[in-house]
Design a protein around this motif. Structure first.
Motif, PDB file in Angstrom:
ATOM      1  N   ARG A   1     -29.953  23.467 -23.722  1.00 35.79           N
ATOM      2  CA  ARG A   1     -30.169  24.098 -22.408  1.00 35.79           C
ATOM      3  C   ARG A   1     -31.256  25.164 -22.479  1.00 35.79           C
ATOM      4  O   ARG A   1     -31.107  26.281 -21.979  1.00 35.79           O
ATOM      5  CB  ARG A   1     -28.859  24.682 -21.880  1.00 35.79           C
ATOM      6  CG  ARG A   1     -27.754  23.652 -21.713  1.00 35.79           C
ATOM      7  CD  ARG A   1     -26.470  24.279 -21.211  1.00 35.79           C
ATOM      8  NE  ARG A   1     -26.611  24.822 -19.881  1.00 35.79           N
ATOM      9  CZ  ARG A   1     -26.503  24.134 -18.761  1.00 35.79           C
ATOM     10  NH1 ARG A   1     -26.265  22.845 -18.822  1.00 35.79           N
ATOM     11  NH2 ARG A   1     -26.644  24.717 -17.581  1.00 35.79           N
ATOM     12  N   ILE A   2     -32.395  24.810 -23.107  1.00 40.55           N
ATOM     13  CA  ILE A   2     -33.537  25.730 -23.201  1.00 40.55           C
ATOM     14  C   ILE A   2     -34.076  26.037 -21.811  1.00 40.55           C
ATOM     15  O   ILE A   2     -34.486  27.172 -21.518  1.00 40.55           O
ATOM     16  CB  ILE A   2     -34.635  25.109 -24.091  1.00 40.55           C
ATOM     17  CG1 ILE A   2     -34.107  24.930 -25.522  1.00 40.55           C
ATOM     18  CG2 ILE A   2     -35.883  25.964 -24.098  1.00 40.55           C
ATOM     19  CD1 ILE A   2     -35.071  24.228 -26.435  1.00 40.55           C
TER      20      ILE A   2
ATOM     21  N   LYS B   1     -38.266  24.806 -31.531  1.00 40.64           N
ATOM     22  CA  LYS B   1     -38.925  23.928 -32.515  1.00 40.64           C
ATOM     23  C   LYS B   1     -38.374  22.500 -32.399  1.00 40.64           C
ATOM     24  O   LYS B   1     -39.146  21.523 -32.440  1.00 40.64           O
ATOM     25  CB  LYS B   1     -38.688  24.470 -33.917  1.00 40.64           C
ATOM     26  CG  LYS B   1     -39.332  23.620 -35.004  1.00 40.64           C
ATOM     27  CD  LYS B   1     -39.041  24.195 -36.369  1.00 40.64           C
ATOM     28  CE  LYS B   1     -39.679  23.303 -37.458  1.00 40.64           C
ATOM     29  NZ  LYS B   1     -39.385  23.794 -38.816  1.00 40.64           N
ATOM     30  N   GLU B   2     -37.045  22.351 -32.254  1.00 46.85           N
ATOM     31  CA  GLU B   2     -36.465  21.017 -32.111  1.00 46.85           C
ATOM     32  C   GLU B   2     -36.985  20.332 -30.859  1.00 46.85           C
ATOM     33  O   GLU B   2     -37.241  19.118 -30.861  1.00 46.85           O
ATOM     34  CB  GLU B   2     -34.949  21.119 -32.063  1.00 46.85           C
ATOM     35  CG  GLU B   2     -34.311  21.546 -33.373  1.00 46.85           C
ATOM     36  CD  GLU B   2     -32.809  21.747 -33.251  1.00 46.85           C
ATOM     37  OE1 GLU B   2     -32.290  21.509 -32.152  1.00 46.85           O
ATOM     38  OE2 GLU B   2     -32.183  22.142 -34.250  1.00 46.85           O
ATOM     39  N   GLY B   3     -37.184  21.104 -29.767  1.00 50.45           N
ATOM     40  CA  GLY B   3     -37.729  20.515 -28.546  1.00 50.45           C
ATOM     41  C   GLY B   3     -39.146  20.023 -28.737  1.00 50.45           C
ATOM     42  O   GLY B   3     -39.514  18.935 -28.278  1.00 50.45           O
ATOM     43  N   MET B   4     -39.987  20.821 -29.432  1.00 50.00           N
ATOM     44  CA  MET B   4     -41.367  20.396 -29.685  1.00 50.00           C
ATOM     45  C   MET B   4     -41.403  19.175 -30.590  1.00 50.00           C
ATOM     46  O   MET B   4     -42.223  18.270 -30.399  1.00 50.00           O
ATOM     47  CB  MET B   4     -42.139  21.550 -30.304  1.00 50.00           C
ATOM     48  CG  MET B   4     -42.508  22.664 -29.327  1.00 50.00           C
ATOM     49  SD  MET B   4     -43.511  22.108 -27.941  1.00 50.00           S
ATOM     50  CE  MET B   4     -44.964  21.468 -28.784  1.00 50.00           C
ATOM     51  N   GLU B   5     -40.517  19.133 -31.599  1.00 50.02           N
ATOM     52  CA  GLU B   5     -40.492  17.968 -32.482  1.00 50.02           C
ATOM     53  C   GLU B   5     -40.087  16.707 -31.714  1.00 50.02           C
ATOM     54  O   GLU B   5     -40.640  15.623 -31.944  1.00 50.02           O
ATOM     55  CB  GLU B   5     -39.524  18.224 -33.632  1.00 50.02           C
ATOM     56  CG  GLU B   5     -40.025  19.244 -34.636  1.00 50.02           C
ATOM     57  CD  GLU B   5     -39.000  19.537 -35.719  1.00 50.02           C
ATOM     58  OE1 GLU B   5     -37.830  19.110 -35.538  1.00 50.02           O
ATOM     59  OE2 GLU B   5     -39.351  20.188 -36.708  1.00 50.02           O
ATOM     60  N   SER B   6     -39.158  16.833 -30.791  1.00 49.96           N
ATOM     61  CA  SER B   6     -38.752  15.689 -29.968  1.00 49.96           C
ATOM     62  C   SER B   6     -39.920  15.216 -29.104  1.00 49.96           C
ATOM     63  O   SER B   6     -40.155  14.004 -28.945  1.00 49.96           O
ATOM     64  CB  SER B   6     -37.562  16.071 -29.076  1.00 49.96           C
ATOM     65  OG  SER B   6     -36.441  16.426 -29.855  1.00 49.96           O
ATOM     66  N   LEU B   7     -40.669  16.179 -28.540  1.00 56.13           N
ATOM     67  CA  LEU B   7     -41.805  15.820 -27.691  1.00 56.13           C
ATOM     68  C   LEU B   7     -42.896  15.120 -28.505  1.00 56.13           C
ATOM     69  O   LEU B   7     -43.482  14.119 -28.066  1.00 56.13           O
ATOM     70  CB  LEU B   7     -42.350  17.085 -27.015  1.00 56.13           C
ATOM     71  CG  LEU B   7     -43.437  16.876 -25.975  1.00 56.13           C
ATOM     72  CD1 LEU B   7     -42.960  15.961 -24.852  1.00 56.13           C
ATOM     73  CD2 LEU B   7     -43.892  18.220 -25.403  1.00 56.13           C
ATOM     74  N   GLN B   8     -43.179  15.628 -29.696  1.00 52.40           N
ATOM     75  CA  GLN B   8     -44.174  14.981 -30.550  1.00 52.40           C
ATOM     76  C   GLN B   8     -43.748  13.561 -30.931  1.00 52.40           C
ATOM     77  O   GLN B   8     -44.571  12.645 -30.983  1.00 52.40           O
ATOM     78  CB  GLN B   8     -44.386  15.834 -31.822  1.00 52.40           C
ATOM     79  CG  GLN B   8     -45.130  17.156 -31.553  1.00 52.40           C
ATOM     80  CD  GLN B   8     -45.193  18.027 -32.801  1.00 52.40           C
ATOM     81  OE1 GLN B   8     -44.174  18.480 -33.284  1.00 52.40           O
ATOM     82  NE2 GLN B   8     -46.405  18.243 -33.295  1.00 52.40           N
ATOM     83  N   LEU B   9     -42.445  13.397 -31.194  1.00 49.88           N
ATOM     84  CA  LEU B   9     -41.937  12.077 -31.550  1.00 49.88           C
ATOM     85  C   LEU B   9     -42.118  11.095 -30.399  1.00 49.88           C
ATOM     86  O   LEU B   9     -42.434   9.913 -30.615  1.00 49.88           O
ATOM     87  CB  LEU B   9     -40.468  12.184 -31.939  1.00 49.88           C
ATOM     88  CG  LEU B   9     -39.785  10.882 -32.379  1.00 49.88           C
ATOM     89  CD1 LEU B   9     -40.447  10.329 -33.643  1.00 49.88           C
ATOM     90  CD2 LEU B   9     -38.300  11.117 -32.623  1.00 49.88           C
ATOM     91  N   VAL B  10     -41.922  11.555 -29.155  1.00 45.75           N
ATOM     92  CA  VAL B  10     -42.094  10.682 -27.990  1.00 45.75           C
ATOM     93  C   VAL B  10     -43.505  10.105 -27.950  1.00 45.75           C
ATOM     94  O   VAL B  10     -43.698   8.890 -27.747  1.00 45.75           O
ATOM     95  CB  VAL B  10     -41.768  11.461 -26.691  1.00 45.75           C
ATOM     96  CG1 VAL B  10     -42.237  10.688 -25.467  1.00 45.75           C
ATOM     97  CG2 VAL B  10     -40.274  11.727 -26.587  1.00 45.75           C
TER      98      VAL B  10
END
Length: 999
Positions: A707-708, A720-729
């Motif tokens: 819930r960022i 950081k986890e959100g950015m990593e998820s976005l990069q993975l997409v």
């Protein structure tokens, strides 16, 4: 234990080795069921059941359903069995109470198959509306002796030691291989096994089905209902045909199990994936900007090191002060505890002192108030003083002598008082007795008046003999009132007249009964009452004389005597208890001395306790002042920590993972200001990164498990986890585009495979209709030359199939919203909410229309036909459809139930029977006694039931008995039967009577 004993001849053991010629029922027996006491009916040849109305003909026919359908309960019987009445179907409770009304109720079906004969026995089961089955490898003739003794009387009687439970147990012992089926699965496996021609599994097979599955059994059920109900109703026929087609399918892939909801769900998923990929591609520029800002933010990694160093130093100082405050806080705590303990001790001692003061009696005024030990001493002293005063009245006399004197005085006073009270009571009694005396006088006078009246009645002067004669002849003369002169003249004449008659005992009884309550007969009782009243009067006079001998004394003397008795009793009480009083006085004095000593000690303890309270209070204030000083120093240090704490929001929301050990340093204002500027720059970068992530969260490009988007200060790890998820997409985007095309191909191919089943089933329905018309096109029934069937399908289903045939299922993209919208609309219109969205043939085959062709005409007609034509049409359809359920090449015979045979024209019956035999059916029908001889002769075999009723039976309500050989008539064209119709019927009746007499 009671046992049933039969010889082997009775049990029919010689028939066990017979091998049946075909599969099918042979005989049915009803025991204490359906209105019958005991009834056997054949089923393996054409038979007409004749009986008066309401005898139970239809019930005997309908009972076959209980054997044909693999059930174990009559729950929901109106749906499972459909036992029909005029306005509908009987309920489970009604059906169970009809076929199984008592513990003795049983139904038995004798069956033959390729492996011999056996019997199914249906009996009352355990549980509401349940019944169970016993499969016995024996013929009915071997079982019936356990139930019915056919050798006694005209029609037999119940076996003397009949017991259903004991019979079943003996059958199990007598016939190895007997099976007891208690549930539906067991019944199905025995009646319709997978391998009906295998001796191990088909021993109790009823009919040889091609397949044994739900569809086949459902087809058998629907065809059974259609056969029993004798109707060509289009909807019922549609259900039967749908069940037959389902049962005839080659394998499971032919089933119409098309889950349209799952197809729609898969389509929505693919469309969602397509929209998702398009959205990701449109936000790629936004992604690149956010990634650049995130990398710039991570370059400010030393902010964390500097902030940690300053915060480490400030917290170290705060920790030092905290460590100093702990022992001081303990001293403050313990000094406070000592102070509170001292106050509690002082309070406890003060309470004890007050309690001692109350016990002694010193509380309140100085003067003794009658409470406590001093009050008790005062009371005991007053008692001793009173005793001394009493003894002073008798100088030189001991206490014991004084007690004797007072006791004599008390007794004398009490005796005198008793006499005076008795005199007072006697005065009241005298008044009451005087009143009673007057009442007795009045009653004596009244009774004498009654006797005087009776003395003037004529009957009271007659002799008993004269009274009896006059009471018999002239009863009212006895109660006439006469004067003395009239009595003197009348009595001799009446006495002389009465001597002319002899009075027997009966007349005397009449006189005594008639006159026993007359007034002159109560004269003796009145005289007895007067004597009793005179005795009571004399007793009253005697009591009054006794009372007058006593003289009353004045009331003041009476009261004085009462006071003197009371005082004497009180003085005696004091004198008798003087020893105990003196002992109590001595004990109380000693108790007072001890209590006063304890009170003196308590006052000294109060002084000591007050001193202790003062000392502990001073120590507590000393430590409390020291703690106040230390807290002031801590506040100053905490102010320094607070000045750095406003930077902690960055520490909590940092966007990188670099960590460094903080080194001690002196926190200065310059260092803090520099750190604040760098933090502000990082804050702006962080806000831009969070805003960018929120865009991707809102577009559902990536998930937001932490819930960022809703947090003001998310942790660096979560960002950081959100950015990593976005990069993975974006790394996986090309692969997802390729997978989407492949998924469309797979989905369309699967949809093509599933929808092809719909088209195949339409073809299967058309093929079945074509075969049905070919088979029955040239059926000759009455004036018909042919039948034609038209199977109607649901229009929504036909529309869906038409659209399916126009779709290209080999595309690598969506089949189009129009096609899926049709699927959605079909689901919404065709299925009710909450039901399984799986198509079945019963859902899509709505009706079957039958057209008829009249002999000599080429036109097909749709209008309803006569009852005879309808019944024969149903018979032909059922025979054709049902034979499709059975294994080819295997012989079978099935009773076709036709409740009202007279609806069929007699000339039609022989060809109908011949056609039924070729297809494995026997006609099992019923009619009333009004049936014509031509119909009876056409069928050939018939049973007359309802005429014979047993003298001995299981239940009073069920007494009809029938068993034995069938009756028959030769065909009407037989030379021996060329008689008039009336003569034919008379000969039939006489023939039936001869057979009845033989039975």
């Amino acid at each position: 234990m009671t046992t049933l004993i039969h010889s082997e001849d009775q049990l029919g053991l010689d028939g066990l080795g017979e091998q049946g010629d075909a599969f099918g029922p042979v005989r049915i027996a009803l025991i204490d069921s359906a209105g019958y006491c005991y009834c056997e009916l054949p089923l393996d040849l054409h038979m007409l059941l004749i009986a008066p109305g309401n005898t139970g003909k239809s019930a005997a026919l309908q009972a076959l359903k209980l054997f044909l359908l693999p059930e174990d309960s009559l729950k929901k019987a109106e749906k499972k069995f459909r036992f029909a009445h005029k306005s509908g179907y009987y309920s489970g409770e009604q059906s169970h109470s009809f076929y199984f009304p008592a513990a003795n109720s049983m139904l038995i079906l004798e069956v033959e198959n390729a492996f011999g004969y056996h019997c199914q026995i249906l009996f009352v089961g355990r549980g509401a509306l349940r019944y169970e089955r016993l499969f016995v490898p024996a013929r009915l003739d071997a079982i019936s002796p356990f139930i019915w003794n056919k050798s006694l009387g005209d029609c037999g009687c119940p076996e003397a030691q009949f017991s259903p439970t004991l019979m079943r147990e003996q059958l199990k012992k007598k016939y190895p291989g007997t099976e007891h089926a208690q549930n539906r699965d067991q019944v199905s496996q025995l009646l319709y096994p997978e391998r009906a021609l295998d001796p191990e599994t088909g021993r109790f097979a009823l009919l040889p089905l091609k397949k044994v599955d739900y569809s086949t059994l459902n087809a058998l059920r629907t065809m059974t209902h259609m056969m029993f109900e004798d109707t060509t109703d289009g909807k019922q026929l549609a259900k039967s045909i749908a069940a037959l087609i389902e049962a005839s399918k080659r394998d499971e892939t032919d089933n119409l199990e098309l889950d349209l909801e799952a197809i729609e769900e898969e389509h929505r998923r693919l469309e969602s994936d397509t929209a998702y990929i398009a959205n990701v591609e449109g936000l790629e520029d936004k992604y690149n900007l956010v990634l650049q800002q995130y990398n710039n933010l991570n370059r400010l990694h030393d902010i964390n090191i500097r902030w940690n160093s300053l915060l480490f130093s400030a917290r170290k100082l705060a920790q030092t002060l905290n460590e100093k405050s702990k022992p001081l806080a303990e001293k403050v705590f313990h000094s406070n505890e000592a102070f509170e303990q001292a106050k509690q001790n002082l309070s406890r001692i003060s309470t004890q002192a007050k309690e001692l003061e109350i016990t002694i009696g010193n509380n309140g005024d100085r003067a003794n108030n009658g409470k406590g030990i001093k009050g008790d001493i005062q009371l005991f002293r007053s008692r001793v003083d009173k005793v001394n005063a009493i003894c002073a009245q008798y100088p030189g006399t001991q206490i014991k002598e004084v007690i004797l004197i007072l006791e004599e005085y008390r007794q004398e006073r009490e005796q005198r008082l008793s006499v005076l009270q008795e005199n007072v009571n006697n005065a009241h009694r005298r008044l009451e007795l005087q009143k009673n005396r007057e009442d007795f006088k009045n009653k004596i006078f009244a009774e004498n008046e009654k006797i005087e009246h009776i003395n003037r009645l004529l009957g009271s002067h007659l002799t008993p003999h004269a009274q009896d004669v006059i009471a018999t002849l002239i009863p009212d003369m006895l109660i006439e009132v006469l004067s003395d002169e009239e009595l003197h003249l009348a009595i001799p004449k009446i006495e002389h007249f009465s001597e002319l008659f002899n009075v027997d005992n009966e007349q005397i009884s009449f006189h005594q009964q008639y006159w026993k309550k007359h007034p002159f007969s109560t004269k003796k009782q009145l005289q007895k009452n007067i004597a009793s009243l005179e005795r009571k009067l004399q007793d009253c006079n005697n009591q009054i004389v006794d009372i007058q001998q006593y003289q009353s004394e004045p009331a003041n003397v009476l009261n004085k005597l009462k006071r003197e008795v009371t005082e004497a009793r009180n003085d005696l009480g004091l004198l008798n208890g003087i020893q105990q009083t003196r002992q109590d006085l001595h004990d109380k004095k000693e108790h007072l001395i001890e209590a006063e000593k304890q009170f003196t000690d308590a006052k000294q303890k109060i002084i000591d306790g007050q001193s202790q309270v003062t000392k502990t209070d001073a120590a507590h204030k000393k430590y409390q002042n020291a703690q106040t000083l230390l807290l002031k120093q801590s506040d100053e240090i905490n102010a320094i920590v607070t000045s750095l704490a406003h930077l902690q929001k960055y520490q909590e929301g940092r966007l990188y993972e670099e960590h460094a050990l903080a080194t001690p340093c002196s926190p200065t204002k310059e260092l803090v200001e520099t750190l604040e500027n760098d933090i502000e720059q990082a804050r702006k970068l962080r806000e831009n990164v969070l805003n960018g992530l929120r865009v991707f969260f809102e577009q559902q490009i990536i998930h937001d498990p932490h819930r960022i988007a809703m947090s003001q200060s998310p942790s660096g790890q979560h960002v950081k986890e959100g950015m990593e998820s976005l990069q993975l997409v974006y790394r996986e985007l090309p692969e997802k585009k390729t997978a989407l095309k492949h998924a469309y191909t797979e989905h369309n191919h699967l949809l093509n495979t599933k929808t092809q089943t719909l088209i195949d089933n339409v073809t299967l329905i058309e093929h079945f209709q074509r075969n049905l018309n070919q088979e029955l096109n040239e059926t000759n029934i009455n004036n018909l030359s042919g039948l034609k069937f038209s199977i109607s399908l649901d229009n929504r289903f036909k529309k869906l199939v038409s659209e399916i045939q126009a779709v290209d299922f080999y595309a690598e993209k969506s089949l189009g919203e129009s096609f899926y919208r049709s699927l959605v609309n079909f689901c919404q219109e065709f299925f009710s909410r909450g039901e399984s969205q799986t198509l079945t043939l019963e859902d899509i085959i709505l009706n079957v229309d039958i057209s008829y062709k009249i002999i000599g005409s080429e036109r097909w007609l749709d209008k309803p036909q006569s009852n005879s034509t309808t019944s024969l049409t149903t018979l032909a359809i059922v025979q054709y459809l049902m034979q499709r359920l059975f294994k080819p090449g295997v012989k079978y015979h099935i009773p076709y139930v036709m409740d009202e045979l007279p609806t069929i024209d007699p000339p039609q019956i022989p060809p109908v029977l011949k056609e039924a035999e070729t297809r494995g059916f026997t006609l099992f029908c019923a009619s009333t006694r009004a049936v014509g001889v031509d119909v009876i002769a056409a069928v050939g075999n018939h049973c007359n039931i309802g005429d014979i009723q047993a003298d001995k039976f299981f239940s009073q309500e069920r007494r009809i008995v029938y068993w034995g050989a069938l009756e028959s008539l030769a065909p009407l064209d037989d030379p021996e039967m060329q008689l008039t119709e009336d003569a034919k019927f008379d000969e039939h009746i006489s023939h039936a009577e001869v057979i009845d007499e033989t039975l």
